[in-house]
Each structure stands twice: as structure tokens, then as C-alpha cells.
Write an enzyme that holds these catalytic residues in place. Sequence first.
Site, PDB file in Angstrom:
ATOM      1  CE  LYS A  13       4.792   4.649   6.262  1.00  0.00           C
ATOM      2  NZ  LYS A  13       3.703   4.896   7.185  1.00  0.00           N
ATOM      3  CB  THR A  59       5.557   2.910  -1.031  1.00  0.00           C
ATOM      4  OG1 THR A  59       5.265   4.147  -1.688  1.00  0.00           O
ATOM      5  CG2 THR A  59       4.827   1.789  -1.749  1.00  0.00           C
ATOM      6  CB  VAL A  60       3.803  -0.492   3.265  1.00  0.00           C
ATOM      7  CG1 VAL A  60       4.133  -1.730   4.090  1.00  0.00           C
ATOM      8  CG2 VAL A  60       3.697   0.726   4.174  1.00  0.00           C
ATOM      9  CG  ASP A 103      -4.966   8.522  11.075  1.00  0.00           C
ATOM     10  OD1 ASP A 103      -6.117   8.909  10.766  1.00  0.00           O
ATOM     11  OD2 ASP A 103      -4.119   8.168  10.243  1.00  0.00           O
ATOM     12  N   GLY A 109       1.032   5.222   1.409  1.00  0.00           N
ATOM     13  CA  GLY A 109       0.472   6.229   2.312  1.00  0.00           C
ATOM     14  C   GLY A 109       0.982   7.610   1.981  1.00  0.00           C
ATOM     15  CG  ASP A 110      -0.657  11.542   3.350  1.00  0.00           C
ATOM     16  OD1 ASP A 110      -1.076  11.319   2.192  1.00  0.00           O
ATOM     17  OD2 ASP A 110      -1.151  12.380   4.125  1.00  0.00           O
ATOM     18  CB  ILE A 111       5.067   9.820   5.118  1.00  0.00           C
ATOM     19  CG1 ILE A 111       4.659   8.643   5.988  1.00  0.00           C
ATOM     20  CG2 ILE A 111       4.436  11.113   5.609  1.00  0.00           C
ATOM     21  CD1 ILE A 111       5.217   8.731   7.404  1.00  0.00           C
ATOM     22  N   GLY A 149       0.833  -1.201   0.000  1.00  0.00           N
ATOM     23  CA  GLY A 149       0.000   0.000   0.000  1.00  0.00           C
ATOM     24  C   GLY A 149       0.861   1.242   0.000  1.00  0.00           C
TER      25      GLY A 149
END
Length: 912
Positions: free
Chosen positions: A559, A543-544, A655, A539-541, A537
Site C-alpha cells: 500500500k 493505492t495497493v 468499516d 482507496g481513499d488514502i 486497487g
Amino acid sequence: MGSLSGTWEIVEATEELNSGNKTGKNQKLPELKLGYKDNIDDDINKLFESISQKTSRDLSLLQDGTSPKMKNALKKPITVGVARSPRIGTSEPVTLKQALRDLCISKASEMAAIKRLSKSTSSPRVSEVGKIKTLYNAVVAEPSRAGLSFVESKGTVYEVSLVSEESKSVSLMETSHYCQTEVGKINTLQNSAVAEACQPGPSCVESKGDIVETSPVPEEIKAISSEKTSQTCQNAKIISTSEKVHQSPKLAIPTTQNDAEASMVQSNLVYSSTKFDVQLQRMETSQTEKQDSAHSLPVSGTNASKLELPENTSSKKLGNKALVSKNGRKGRSQTVSSSSNSVNVNRSSKLSRSTPRTVKSVIRNKNLSKKKLKQDSSSVLSALTSNEMNNKSVPGQTQLICQRCRCTLENTSNGGSQESIASESTSPGDGVDSSNVHAGGNNPVLTSTNCNRSRAVAKVKKTTRLREQLEFSQSSKSSQGEYSSSTSTSDDSNVSGSTCGNRPHMSKDVRWEAIRHACMQHGVLGLRHFNLLKKLGCGDIGTVYLAELIGTNCLFAIKVMDNEFLARRKKMPRAQTEREILRMLDHPFLPTLYAQFTSDNLSCLVMEYCPGGDLHVLRQKQLGRSFSEPAARFYVAEVLLALEYLHMLGVVYRDLKPENILVREDGHIMLTDFDLSFRCAVSPTLLKSSSDVDPAKISGPYTRSSCIEPFCIEPSCQVPCFSPRFLPASAKARKLKTDLAAHVRSLPQLVAEPTDARSNSFVGTHEYLAPEIIKGEGHGAAVDWWTFGVFLYELLYGRTPFKGCNNEETLANVVLQGLRFPDSPFVSFQARDLIRGLLVKEPENRLGSEKGAAEIKQHPFFEGLNWALIRCAIPPELPDFCDFGISELTQQGKGKYLECNATGDHVEFELF
Ligand SMILES: Nc1ncnc2c1ncn2[C@@H]1O[C@H](COP(=O)(O)OP(=O)(O)OP(=O)(O)O)[C@@H](O)[C@H]1O
């Protein structure tokens, strides 16, 4: 006499007495002079005699038609040796009648007081003697009730230990003399406070001026187990009221709840008033050395909790006594005195390294012995951690391995240290594992010198043994490994390298072995040592990716964050926050960080891989797109524990949403994504809960029935012969349950979560944003309880409660719209009640805002849940759980998703 009352005046005029009748007019009544040294009876007698003589003489004169000159003479002031007023030197005209009445009343009062005293000492308002006696009794009575005992006298130092009911051996003889002094009063006041602090009940000491009144301790409170007693004894409340100003001094000695934390006892004395400022402070006054006595109570261990009482002062100073905790002077406790008109109630207390309040003499049963053992272990461990291992400690085994990793040491010396949880700690040394430290405590720093390393190894070995001991004592029946409340922090470097660490709850994990092995083999871990198999996936900061550590068959989630990208987008702080938090974590429902390194300006976090996807996806796969209530209960319970742990570390998560709850291979959850979290200080506080329970927050069956683990008694467990005949078994069970629930609620509650933390950031996900975040009022840990409510709502109903057509509408709904529950699916009253309690728009009235997760755990929705063993509970069934085999993944992944040059330094793959 009565007819002449208007003509006779007695004026107190001490000055005139001394100056010898300056006016000359008093010479006519010399017989009315009363000497200071005469006793009061003589004075009164003389006075009466004089008055009667004069009266009869003057009466006869008047009757004889005596001249008015004589009448005037009789109006002249006479001197009375016994001053009625403390304002010596001033004259106050008083009528003879008044004077006589005062004298008679005074005399009568004295007599009555003496009489009363002879019967009972309960009335302290009689005289100083009476007061002192009363105070003395308070000292004698309270400690004996509370399990305090006086043992030895050490000058002016009072040593007070907290012992349970069983070990009440009170040596009172030594206390008698000190009660004759004002110092005694002060000491009594303080001892009463201490005694009260040990009272296993909610009673308080009320001090009104010099008088100490002690409320009785309810019997049922006394009856609690000694274990609970020791916990309860950490809490105290003193309410003191001086004559003019009401004060609310508080003696709070919070302690931690769990065994590891129990080794740290915190004393926090808050004693505030306007006129009656009380500090615990030793006053070296030789004048009163004789008067002071010290009473030490038996304590087990060398460090008793000591209260040092002030050495004398006059009674006038009583209102400004300073009482000093010896602990306080040693830095163990805080002493807070309020300035005038401000009641400074500092409920917060810092965990100190103070020696635990051990109660060896009390520990009789096995449980307590075990607890003691654990306390000792943990205290030694914490001592080691704080004193010896500061900046050096790492678990032994890993340390040995990592010693061979030259990279580790290089990295250490390279610095790369970043701010870590504890201000003093840095955690460089990539390739070095983490050590087990207390949350927020010292992070280890491995120095680059061999000398230091070998010393650290020795210490670490010792610590490891202790930790094993601790783990052993803490282990449950769970077959899933140990759990420890302590936290590991991994090393950190943003330069290069890797981290191989060891976290207690994952200590037997083969992935650790794999990482260690790789560390040894390659020196510095980098992306080239992983096969990137799949993008999990973005994310904002970062990629995993799903990745395999080459040659190990071990899967990880890595990550990857591009530092340049982060810097450009000003997201570096978020990445930093996430990294720091991940390094702290050691919890079964939170990710384990195995390693971190930087390759080609890419920051990489090697974490545990969760193959079960996230709860958002999982929910979509459910029938009706919502979870059954038992499944939802399971997931939210585990999330609650994770949040509680985070809060205890000073992390407000902010969150929470199903997308951030990953499902592990075993079906348990893992809460991820910490870049929006904020960190704050936590001051564990022990709160009295009986009066703190706000019924408004909890409606429904809470007041009638509640989960009262570990005392939960199901009706089926009832022993019929214990039930009163006139009550049916079910009624009896209910009553017992209610009583126990009330009893448990009355026990002090440790609040180790941030209740005062504040942030003004506008962060979160629209549908999950708490009203206070939207309103920009500043927010704290309570936002997590709001999101927790939204989360539960979504799991049960398949949608969030305030969702609008667009984000603006959603936000408006959150702030303005009332909570509504759909008719279907059917959701129990308890679940709805919990959601209602959590989705209260005012954070201060929200369930959990006052006492954190503990408050929520007690809700009937969780009734019967065994929190301690939840890891052993069977998770909800996963629908068609697709677990890729490693070989399959490897085949699938190679070159398909990523292009990774494992041999060179250059790594190419899709990032965003
Ligand atoms: N340990 C893991 N195991 C399996 N999947 C993971 C793991 N960590 C993250 N993921 C998946 O990778 C995706 C990206 O995660 P990441 O935390 O970077 O972004 P995010 O959850 O969108 O949060 P944010 O954008 O706030 O950083 C997520 O959708 C998540 O499902």
C-alpha cells in the site's frame, strides 16, 4: 395494680440518681434505686419487691383515705439505675406498667434468645453473641463450601487462596477466638465475601447491617469441573445492605479466559454504600492486635491473593469498615469506594501483572497440568515482557539478523518513533523485527547500543524459547502452524527503512525469510527492492500494488500512500491509524504487516497479498449473486473472530463490508482496511452470565438448543444406557443439551471487548452505517455488530437491508425502516434470527453489545461450528479462482502497470 396504672410513673433519671435526689421528693422511694452494678435479675426482683410493697402500702393508705399529698408523692420520678435509653442524662417518663412490661419482655426475649441459640446459631438477631456466632459460622461454612481454607495466622493479614473442592482442608480451630470480637464480624463479612467470590455458582452474600446471610450454592454448580471452577472463582458478587442504606458492593475478580491471559489476574473490589463505605484498608490499631487473627489459606505459588482485613474497630465503626486488598495496595487491584448516595459500580478492571492465582494443589488431571504449564509460561513471558524486555525485546533470531543491519540502528537513533499502542512504547528501528508482546502491551524499542542489543538478544532468546513452549502447548491439531493470542508489533519509521518482523501465526512463512534476507542484503528496504506488478486497487488514502520482492519469488501487497497528498487532504491521521493497527495485528484472519518504509515521501506498507479478491466480487460470481448459507456462515464466522480480536485490542473496526474482506490463497478470509477504525481502551471484565442473558435479544431456538462447545453433544453421540428409560433418546439428548447449555451460560463470561467506547465520527459506508452513527448519538463497539448483521444479510440475500434510491434515503431507512426479509432466496430461521438480533436499532439492545462476540458465537446459527479449529475447516469453493503464477505476473506486470526504477531512488508510478 391495674387500677392504679395511671397514677404510677417511673422516670429514668440518671442525673438525679447521681446528684442525690436534688428535689428531695424521691427520698420517699429510696428502695426503688437500682444499682448499675447489680445484675438484672436482682434489679428486677428488687423492683418488683419495691413496687409490691409500695403498692400494698399505698393501697392501704388510699383505702384508708390518705391525703392527696401522698398521691402526689407517688407521681414523683423515681430513679432507675438501669437506663433504658442510651440518651443518658435525659429523663423519659414511663409508666410503671410499661416499665414492667418492658422488663418482662426483655427478660423473656433474653431467655428465648438463649434458648434459640442453644438449638441453632442460625438466627443472628438475638444478641451480639448470637450475631458473632452466626458470623463465625458463616466464615466456617462458606470457605469450606467454596474450597477456602485457613492455614496460618499472620497478625492481621488474611491470606485467602482459591482452591477447588478437592483441596478443601479447613483448619478452623484458629479462627475461633477472633469471632468473639467486632473485628471478627468484619473479618467474617469479608471472608464471606471472599468465600463467595470462590463459589462456583451464582450465589451471593447479603449483608444486612451486621448480619451476613449466605445463600446456598446450588449443587449442580458445585459439580463443575475444577477447571471451570477456577474460572468461576474469579467472579464474585456481594450485596450488602446496611441498616439505612442499601449498598451494592461488588467483589469482582475478573480473569482472562485464555491461557496466556490467565496469568494475569485482576482483582477489582467495588464496595459501595452511603453509610457503609467499605474500603479494603489495613488499620494499624494496637488495641485490637490481640483480637485480630489472621488466617492464611494455602496457595500455590508465592503470590496468593490476599485480602487484608482491618484491625479492629469498635462496633460503631463497623459500618465504615475499610477492607483492603493487599493486592490492591500493591497495585494489583482496584479499590473503589463510593461516596454517599452513589453506587459506584466499576465493573471494568484492568489487567494487572499480578501473579496468577495458581491452584497447584487442585491440579490433578492432565488438562489442568497443561493449563498450569501454559500459565506459568505465559506469566513468565509476560513478566519478561513487562519487566525485562520493556522497550528492548525482539525475537532472537530476527534480532541477530537485524543487528547486522546498520540501517536498523540508524533508524532507531533517528527516532522516527511514532505513537504506538502502548503509551510507553515506541517502535523505531526499521529493519528490526517485531517482538511478541501482549496486545496493547509493550512495544519493543531497540536501542542503538551494542551493549543493550546483546543483552536484548539474550533475553529475546529466552523469550523465544518460552514462546515456543507456549506455542507448543497451545497448538491445536491444525497443520497450519501455531496460533498465539499475543500480538507482534513491528517497528515503525516514517523516515526510511524497512521492517522485518515475525509474527507467531506466520512464523514459518517464507516471506519473512525473504524480507529478512533482503534486510541483510540491502540494509534499508525501499520500493526499489520490489517489482510492482499490478495495481490491485485504489482507496481513499492510497493505492495497493501487487509486488514481488526482487529475487525472492515472494508476492506482497504494498500500500503506497503519498504523504503530501495525505497532508493536503488532512488524511494523515487515517493513514497513521491504519499503520498503527496493522503493526499490532497477529491473527490468521487479519493482514500481516511485513515491512514498512518511506521512500520519496511515499509511505509504504508491505502486507500479505490475498489473491482471491474480495467478497464483494466473489458474491457477484455466485449463483443468484448471493452465497449459500454454509458459505455465508463460514465467512461471517471468520469475520466474527477477526472482529473479536480487534475489539480485544481496543479497535472498533467500523468499516465492515464485503469489499474489505479479502480471500486468501487458501480460501480463508482476511479483513483489511483499518483507516476508519477507532481505538479505545479495553477493560476485560468477567461477567456472570446466568442472569445476564437477555432472552429478549435471542428468540427462537436459542432457549431450547444452543451450541455449547466444547460440550456439544449430538444425538448420535448419545450413550443409550445413560438415558433414563422413560425418556426417548432424542428427548434425553435435548434435555442434556439444554442443561449443559444453561450450565455454560451460567458460567462467568469474559468480556474483553470495549463496551463503553465512544466516538462521534460520522464514518462508514452508507448502507452499512449503524443508526447511532447516523443520529450522531455517539457510538461504540456495537456498531461493528450492526455492520456484521448487514454483512450477513448481504451475503445471504445479495443486497443490503436498508438500501434506498440514494444515500439520503438509505440513511433514513436505516434509522426508521423496520427490518424485512425477502422471500427468496430461502434463508433459515436461525440466520434470520441472528440478523434480527444484530440489526436492532438501539445499540444497547443489540446482540453482542453486552458481551461482544461471545454472545454472537453462541447463537444457534453457528451451532456445531468448531470455533477453535475453524482455520482447519474447508473453505467454500471458489469459482474459477484465477491465481496468477508468479512468473506470469512478473511477465505481465513488468512495465505494464508501473514504471519503477528499481536501481535508483526515484520511483515513478501511478498513484491515484
Ligand atoms: N493485501 C491485499 N491483497 C490483495 N488486494 C488488496 C490487498 N489490500 C488491498 N487490496 C485491494 O486494494 C484495493 C485498495 O485497498 P485499500 O485498502 O487501499 O482501499 P479501500 O479498501 O478502498 O479502503 P479505503 O478507501 O477506506 O482506504 C482494495 O480494493 C483491495 O481489494
